[in-house]
Design a protein around this motif. Sequence first.
Motif, short mmCIF file in Angstrom:
data_model
loop_
_atom_site.label_atom_id
_atom_site.label_comp_id
_atom_site.label_asym_id
_atom_site.label_seq_id
_atom_site.Cartn_x
_atom_site.Cartn_y
_atom_site.Cartn_z
N LEU A 66 -12.36 15.47 -63.12
CA LEU A 66 -12.18 14.79 -61.67
C LEU A 66 -11.78 15.88 -60.59
O LEU A 66 -12.22 15.69 -59.43
N SER A 67 -11.46 16.78 -61.03
CA SER A 67 -11.09 17.93 -60.15
C SER A 67 -12.48 18.70 -59.71
O SER A 67 -12.79 18.79 -58.66
N ARG A 68 -13.33 18.59 -60.44
CA ARG A 68 -14.66 19.08 -60.05
C ARG A 68 -15.47 18.03 -59.30
O ARG A 68 -15.98 18.33 -58.46
N ALA A 69 -15.36 16.64 -59.64
CA ALA A 69 -15.78 15.62 -58.87
C ALA A 69 -15.33 15.96 -57.17
O ALA A 69 -15.98 15.46 -56.22
N LEU A 70 -14.06 16.13 -57.23
CA LEU A 70 -13.30 16.33 -55.97
C LEU A 70 -13.67 17.67 -55.28
O LEU A 70 -12.90 17.97 -54.41
N GLY A 71 -14.37 18.51 -55.70
CA GLY A 71 -14.60 19.78 -55.11
C GLY A 71 -13.81 20.76 -55.40
O GLY A 71 -13.70 21.72 -54.73
N GLY A 72 -13.30 20.84 -56.50
CA GLY A 72 -12.46 21.78 -57.04
C GLY A 72 -10.82 21.47 -56.78
O GLY A 72 -9.86 22.65 -57.10
N ILE A 73 -10.44 20.58 -56.38
CA ILE A 73 -8.97 20.14 -55.90
C ILE A 73 -8.17 20.31 -57.16
O ILE A 73 -8.50 19.84 -58.18
N GLY A 74 -6.98 20.88 -56.83
CA GLY A 74 -6.16 21.21 -58.08
C GLY A 74 -5.34 19.89 -58.57
O GLY A 74 -5.14 19.46 -59.92
N ASP A 75 -4.48 19.45 -57.77
CA ASP A 75 -3.73 18.09 -57.90
C ASP A 75 -4.53 16.87 -57.73
O ASP A 75 -4.62 16.51 -56.85
N VAL A 76 -5.03 16.29 -58.80
CA VAL A 76 -5.65 15.42 -58.41
C VAL A 76 -5.19 13.90 -58.28
O VAL A 76 -5.46 13.07 -57.31
N PRO A 77 -3.89 13.75 -58.94
CA PRO A 77 -3.31 12.53 -58.49
C PRO A 77 -2.91 12.58 -57.09
O PRO A 77 -2.97 11.47 -56.43
N ARG A 78 -2.31 13.73 -56.68
CA ARG A 78 -2.00 13.58 -55.36
C ARG A 78 -3.15 13.29 -54.22
O ARG A 78 -3.10 12.97 -53.22
N ALA A 79 -4.22 13.94 -54.74
CA ALA A 79 -5.60 13.98 -53.87
C ALA A 79 -5.71 12.46 -53.67
O ALA A 79 -6.37 12.04 -52.64
N LEU A 80 -5.68 11.68 -54.80
CA LEU A 80 -6.14 10.30 -54.45
C LEU A 80 -4.96 9.51 -54.03
O LEU A 80 -5.38 8.53 -53.04
N TRP A 81 -3.78 9.90 -53.96
CA TRP A 81 -2.51 9.38 -53.17
C TRP A 81 -2.87 9.74 -51.62
O TRP A 81 -2.86 8.99 -50.78
N ASP A 82 -3.35 10.73 -51.43
CA ASP A 82 -3.73 11.31 -50.04
C ASP A 82 -4.98 10.56 -49.39
O ASP A 82 -4.50 10.18 -48.15
N LEU A 83 -6.04 10.43 -50.18
CA LEU A 83 -7.02 9.80 -49.56
C LEU A 83 -6.65 8.32 -49.38
O LEU A 83 -7.20 7.80 -48.10
N ALA A 84 -5.89 7.64 -50.19
CA ALA A 84 -5.62 6.18 -49.80
C ALA A 84 -4.76 6.25 -48.68
O ALA A 84 -5.20 5.26 -47.62
N GLY A 85 -3.70 6.85 -48.47
CA GLY A 85 -3.00 6.99 -46.98
C GLY A 85 -3.78 7.45 -45.86
O GLY A 85 -3.77 6.65 -44.85
N ARG A 86 -4.71 8.28 -45.91
CA ARG A 86 -5.47 8.59 -44.91
C ARG A 86 -6.33 7.71 -44.37
O ARG A 86 -6.55 7.34 -43.41
#
Length: 376
Positions: free
Chosen positions: A283-303
């Motif tokens: 999942l980190s690789r799919a998101l461009g190397g992002i470290g905190d995947v759960p937080r990234a998905l939470w951020d995406l939904a909010g944005r």
Amino acid sequence: MTFQEQFTYETRPVRVVFRPGAAVTATPDEAARLGLRRLLVVCGSRGEPVARAVADALGDRCVGVHAEARMHVPVEDADRAVAAVRAAGADGCVAVGGGSAIGLGKAIALRTGLPLIAVPSTYAGSEMTPVWGLTEHGAKRTGRDPVVQPRSVVYDPRLTLSLPLPLTVTSGINALAHAVEALYAPDVSPLVTVMAEEGVRAMTEALPRLAADPGDLDARGRALYAAWLCGACLGTTTMGLHHKLCHVLGGTYGLPHAETHTVVLPHALAHNAPAAPQALTVLSRALGGIGDVPRALWDLAGRLGAPRSLSELGLAKADVTPAAARVAGEPYANPREVTAEGARGVLLAAYEGGPPSTAQTPPALQARAAVRLPRP
């Protein structure tokens, strides 16, 4: 990342037609290819105009439109739909719409054995699975049966142009949940991993584009492609904690399907992260190397303006504990043991809607530099 040396992968026959305008131009051809002459078109009230356009395109092959699909497929709705099929003498069904319409089509197939053609208008992904669900007496039960797998799936990106932006976002994140959970399923395989990674990458790139321009047909097509991949992942793997939570919240407490998946996803993933390091790496690789995947998905939904808490969706705080007990009371596969207290922790975090806890995220992923997802 080491190669997965042992796995089992079962594929199921399904024909896919993917092109703009296919709902009207390709559906009659798919019916003819299957030898179907008396088709009942099934849809929900919101999707009835599109379903009637498909019915018109079918011409004499259509014996009626049944526009009574609802979320979570109440068993009484399935009873009425089966009665309508039998009264019309139908030899097959065409389900036009989102997960509710396709779910009702599957219920018909389960009861009658009739072939199903799916024409999805959201990113739910149900069209790519042999999974059925019915809700009765406040409980949603699901199962798998090859008979409910659609014989043909007609993907038409133009159908999703009318999908409201809020539902576009939550439906897309619902699709992400299918891929995420498939990555840590006990029956994951290298092929599923490839499809899940590509599906997550495609969907997280498409959604910000659609938030900026809901009429972007290229982004609509990319999101529908992603939903296809994510749905196919769900169709070949075993569901775990995330889907069980959402089934209880939807079937017992009546929460809306896509929105519930959107809220629960980052918290269920954060809970399972310690037991699923390889899934987090993919999942980190799919998101461009992002470290905190759960937080990234939470951020995406909010944005993108999606709901972030179960309280927003109407769940009462008093329901958290009994819902957790129900989730823990039925055995199912999950990378971490599911306990009532663990399920309650996930539900409470999702109820409150704050950022998912990263305390349990594998250290190797915590150390990576965060790369923000594209803003709409």
